[in-house]
Design an enzyme around this catalytic site. Structure first.
Site, PDB file in Angstrom:
ATOM      1  N   GLU A 248       0.887  -1.173   0.000  1.00 52.09           N
ATOM      2  CA  GLU A 248       0.000   0.000   0.000  1.00 52.09           C
ATOM      3  C   GLU A 248       0.914   1.208   0.000  1.00 52.09           C
ATOM      4  O   GLU A 248       1.592   1.470   0.982  1.00 52.09           O
ATOM      5  CB  GLU A 248      -0.868   0.011   1.267  1.00 52.09           C
ATOM      6  CG  GLU A 248      -1.724  -1.215   1.462  1.00 52.09           C
ATOM      7  CD  GLU A 248      -2.863  -1.296   0.465  1.00 52.09           C
ATOM      8  OE1 GLU A 248      -3.193  -0.266  -0.141  1.00 52.09           O
ATOM      9  OE2 GLU A 248      -3.403  -2.390   0.277  1.00 52.09           O
ATOM     10  N   CYS A 287      -3.126   8.728   3.359  1.00 50.39           N
ATOM     11  CA  CYS A 287      -2.856   8.170   2.029  1.00 50.39           C
ATOM     12  C   CYS A 287      -4.041   8.361   1.108  1.00 50.39           C
ATOM     13  O   CYS A 287      -3.893   8.376  -0.110  1.00 50.39           O
ATOM     14  CB  CYS A 287      -2.523   6.691   2.154  1.00 50.39           C
ATOM     15  SG  CYS A 287      -3.786   5.776   3.065  1.00 50.39           S
TER      16      CYS A 287
HETATM   17  P1  NAP Z   1       8.271   4.976   4.749  1.00 52.34           P
HETATM   18  O1  NAP Z   1       9.383   5.881   5.064  1.00 52.34           O
HETATM   19  O2  NAP Z   1       8.294   4.253   3.444  1.00 52.34           O
HETATM   20  O3  NAP Z   1       8.194   3.941   5.971  1.00 52.34           O
HETATM   21  C1  NAP Z   1       7.173   2.992   6.038  1.00 52.34           C
HETATM   22  C2  NAP Z   1       7.583   1.885   6.980  1.00 52.34           C
HETATM   23  O4  NAP Z   1       8.662   1.144   6.401  1.00 52.34           O
HETATM   24  C3  NAP Z   1       8.094   2.348   8.338  1.00 52.34           C
HETATM   25  O5  NAP Z   1       7.623   1.459   9.311  1.00 52.34           O
HETATM   26  C4  NAP Z   1       9.591   2.260   8.192  1.00 52.34           C
HETATM   27  O6  NAP Z   1      10.257   2.108   9.416  1.00 52.34           O
HETATM   28  C5  NAP Z   1       9.692   1.006   7.374  1.00 52.34           C
HETATM   29  N1  NAP Z   1      10.961   0.836   6.685  1.00 52.34           N
HETATM   30  C6  NAP Z   1      11.702   1.770   6.068  1.00 52.34           C
HETATM   31  N2  NAP Z   1      12.802   1.208   5.516  1.00 52.34           N
HETATM   32  C7  NAP Z   1      12.749  -0.115   5.822  1.00 52.34           C
HETATM   33  C8  NAP Z   1      13.589  -1.223   5.555  1.00 52.34           C
HETATM   34  N3  NAP Z   1      14.714  -1.089   4.846  1.00 52.34           N
HETATM   35  N4  NAP Z   1      13.231  -2.437   6.034  1.00 52.34           N
HETATM   36  C9  NAP Z   1      12.089  -2.596   6.736  1.00 52.34           C
HETATM   37  N5  NAP Z   1      11.253  -1.581   7.019  1.00 52.34           N
HETATM   38  C10 NAP Z   1      11.575  -0.358   6.561  1.00 52.34           C
HETATM   39  O7  NAP Z   1       6.871   5.722   4.773  1.00 52.34           O
HETATM   40  P2  NAP Z   1       6.309   6.745   5.867  1.00 52.34           P
HETATM   41  O8  NAP Z   1       7.077   8.002   5.729  1.00 52.34           O
HETATM   42  O9  NAP Z   1       6.223   6.095   7.206  1.00 52.34           O
HETATM   43  O10 NAP Z   1       4.825   6.945   5.356  1.00 52.34           O
HETATM   44  C11 NAP Z   1       4.435   7.889   4.382  1.00 52.34           C
HETATM   45  C12 NAP Z   1       4.078   7.228   3.094  1.00 52.34           C
HETATM   46  O11 NAP Z   1       3.187   6.147   3.323  1.00 52.34           O
HETATM   47  C13 NAP Z   1       3.356   8.161   2.156  1.00 52.34           C
HETATM   48  O12 NAP Z   1       3.958   8.067   0.898  1.00 52.34           O
HETATM   49  C14 NAP Z   1       1.928   7.618   2.110  1.00 52.34           C
HETATM   50  O13 NAP Z   1       1.275   7.797   0.883  1.00 52.34           O
HETATM   51  C15 NAP Z   1       2.126   6.187   2.373  1.00 52.34           C
HETATM   52  N6  NAP Z   1       0.929   5.618   2.970  1.00 52.34           N
HETATM   53  C16 NAP Z   1       0.177   4.777   2.222  1.00 52.34           C
HETATM   54  C17 NAP Z   1      -0.967   4.209   2.755  1.00 52.34           C
HETATM   55  C18 NAP Z   1      -1.804   3.255   1.959  1.00 52.34           C
HETATM   56  O14 NAP Z   1      -2.654   2.590   2.542  1.00 52.34           O
HETATM   57  N7  NAP Z   1      -1.620   3.156   0.662  1.00 52.34           N
HETATM   58  C19 NAP Z   1      -1.343   4.507   4.065  1.00 52.34           C
HETATM   59  C20 NAP Z   1      -0.545   5.380   4.805  1.00 52.34           C
HETATM   60  C21 NAP Z   1       0.586   5.937   4.248  1.00 52.34           C
HETATM   61  P3  NAP Z   1      11.017   3.351  10.112  1.00 52.34           P
HETATM   62  O15 NAP Z   1       9.972   4.338  10.456  1.00 52.34           O
HETATM   63  O16 NAP Z   1      11.660   2.724  11.280  1.00 52.34           O
HETATM   64  O17 NAP Z   1      11.970   3.873   9.082  1.00 52.34           O
END
Ligand code: NAP
Length: 509
Positions: A248, A287
């Site tokens: 997602e 999102c």
């Molecule tokens: P993110 O930086 O991609 O992080 C998402 C998750 O992935 C966090 O728990 C992060 O942990 C983890 N993560 C990052 N690198 C990783 C790795 N190498 N291995 C394992 N886990 C890893 O996204 P965000 O900034 O939290 O969220 C914002 C984005 O999410 C926006 O683009 C939004 O559109 C999207 N979003 C989508 C939905 C949907 O349902 N489609 C819903 C909500 C948000 P850490 O925090 O510890 O780095």
């Protein structure tokens, strides 16, 4: 070691994004990750698979009630660590308890079985004896639930509800920045005593070698940016072991106003209310939030005026204060990303409200906090714009563009490259029929806002457990929720082929 909380080396700090006060330290990268996965697979999974759907539903009901019982405490943590207003926090916390309750109902309806059957089966031979039946059974691994920072409670609950009802143990990995709520939520789950040992675990902070330890019976359910999604999806172990992955990701959700809708009508009011709410609720960090607003016909001017009036009433500041209606962004990084996104939109459009997002927040020491005020852009032609359709600005920012008719709106909407939800506001059946035909393959959900549903819809920004959440292309290609559809990720579909009476006995268990 098993069945205990384990502290890793300190890897970061949780902040209050309004004041920058340090709230907690976060550990991470524990050496014990392999033991946690083993504990989940061997103890948690085994215990869950013995339970019937009805029993797993009872467990979810207990978790839902426990979340509700701790509602005020969780709201307090979301205000402090997430920058949420009380209303934003309720959206997350009540979304969590509501989704768990919905899946509790589904478990009760499925009853005392452990196998999902779909359809009546198929006669394969000359006689009805030789029979085929598709069934779904719980995967025998662990469901790793990686979530974004914006919904620390709902994000875990919507994935956990499906995984646990399907019969899979979970290891939740919340985003670090807002992990306070997620951590407490799991503590609350465990304190109910309703969860079998090993069925629910959480890892806060860096993941260490987690991905290197996943296998073909495991699930990786990811929500976050498309950048991280690419990394995880392409991870050598995930590819080699065919780990089941659901993504997602980003979405440039659009709202389309039909040419039949004028000011002063219920459909107009619904449209203006939904768009204004989506720009400002959770400071635009949803999102599903509307980022692109396409106005068919001659009413772009009236739309801009109505939205600017709504945005002018927003009070930005410390969300702990009652008068504040929009809090800060969740992290300094988010603030910097949103500012950069505003600059990209400013290069191809005009800010008609909010300038560059600079704001003087209420009740915050000078220079503190990760604040950006609401910003509304306009462009003369959506077709000439690039950033509008390419960059998800994850904050209180949206853009208005004119369009001609349903075909033109469809072409603009599709420039987003696939989305979670598109909303269309009209009472004209021919317009909506054409628009839905133009955009349905590019979306997981289409919200039809009309006079008849005004007053009873929560708006396009709310993902309901009954309906699909996810979308193709840019949105990640995933599918979550949607009632029983949401269990599919956590269950293996197997075709049984043989004597009909035997198959029926096996399925019954
Ligand atoms: P993110 O930086 O991609 O992080 C998402 C998750 O992935 C966090 O728990 C992060 O942990 C983890 N993560 C990052 N690198 C990783 C790795 N190498 N291995 C394992 N886990 C890893 O996204 P965000 O900034 O939290 O969220 C914002 C984005 O999410 C926006 O683009 C939004 O559109 C999207 N979003 C989508 C939905 C949907 O349902 N489609 C819903 C909500 C948000 P850490 O925090 O510890 O780095």
């Amino acid at each position: 070691m098993i069945g205990e909380w384990i502290a890793g080396p300190v890897a970061g700090k949780l902040l209050n994004p309004a004041t920058e006060e340090v709230l907690a330290e976060v550990g991470g990268g524990p050496a014990s990750i392999g033991a946690a996965l083993k504990w989940a697979r061997e103890r948690g999974g085994t215990a869950l698979r013995v339970m019937t759907f009805a029993e797993r539903g009872d467990m979810l009901r207990t978790l839902s009630r426990a979340v509700h019982a701790h509602r005020d405490e969780l709201i307090g943590l979301a205000v402090a660590n997430g920058g949420n207003t009380r209303s934003d926090a309720k959206f997350d916390i009540d979304g969590a308890s509501g989704t768990l309750a919905h899946y509790a109902d589904l478990g009760a309806a499925l009853g005392a079985t452990r196998v999902l059957t779909k359809g009546d089966g198929t006669q394969l031979g000359r006689s009805p004896r030789f029979w085929g039946q598709h069934v779904r059974v719980a995967r025998a691994g662990v469901a790793v639930l990686v979530n974004a920072f914006n919904f620390p409670a709902w994000g875990i609950a919507e994935k956990a509800a499906c995984a646990l009802l399907a019969g899979m143990p979970i290891l939740a990995k919340p985003a670090t920045a807002t992990a306070h709520v997620a951590h407490r939520l799991v503590e609350i789950f465990l304190a109910t005593g309703a969860v079998p040992p090993g069925a629910v675990q959480i890892l806060v902070g860096p993941t260490g070698d987690l991905l290197d330890q996943l296998g073909g019976q495991d699930v990786l359910a990811f929500t976050g940016s498309s950048h991280t999604a690419r990394l995880l999806r392409g991870h050598a172990r995930i590819v080699a072991e065919s780990v089941h992955v659901n993504v997602e990701a980003d979405s440039l959700n659009a709202a389309v106003l039909g040419p039949d809708v004028g000011p002063g009508t219920p459909t107009w009011d619904l449209f203006v209310g939904d768009v204004a709410r989506d720009i400002t609720q959770k400071t635009g960090q949803k999102c599903t939030a509307i980022r692109r607003i396409f106005v068919c016909g001659e009413r772009a001017g009236a739309v801009k005026e109505a939205l600017a009036e709504r945005l002018a009433a927003i009070k930005v500041g410390d969300p702990a204060r009652d008068e504040v209606t929009m809090g800060p962004l969740s992290t300094a990084q988010q603030r910097d990303d949103v500012r950069a996104g505003i600059a990209r939109l400013a290069a191809e459009g005009r800010a008609i409200f909010g300038g560059d997002g600079t704001v003087a927040p209420i009740g915050v020491p000078s220079g503190k906090g990760f604040f950006v005020g609401p910003v509304l852009f306009e462009v003369d032609s959506g077709h000439d714009a690039r950033a509008l359709h390419a960059d998800e600005v994850f904050g209180p920012v949206a853009t208005v563009a004119p369009c001609v008719d349903a075909a033109d709106a469809g072409a603009l909407v599709r420039r987003g490259g696939g989305g979670l939800v598109c909303s269309a506001y009209s009472d004209d059946r021919a317009f909506l029929t054409q628009l839905v035909g133009e955009i349905a393959p590019y979306h997981g959900r289409i919200y039809l806002g009309s006079a008849k549903v005004a007053g009873q819809t929560p708006g396009p920004g709310t993902a309901l457990p009954q309906l699909l959440h996810g979308g193709p292309g840019r949105a990640g290609g995933g599918e979550e929720l949607g009632g029983l559809v949401g269990l599919g990720l956590y269950m293996q579909r197997t075709a049984l082929e043989g004597d009909k009476a035997l198959i029926e006995a096996v399925v019954k268990g």
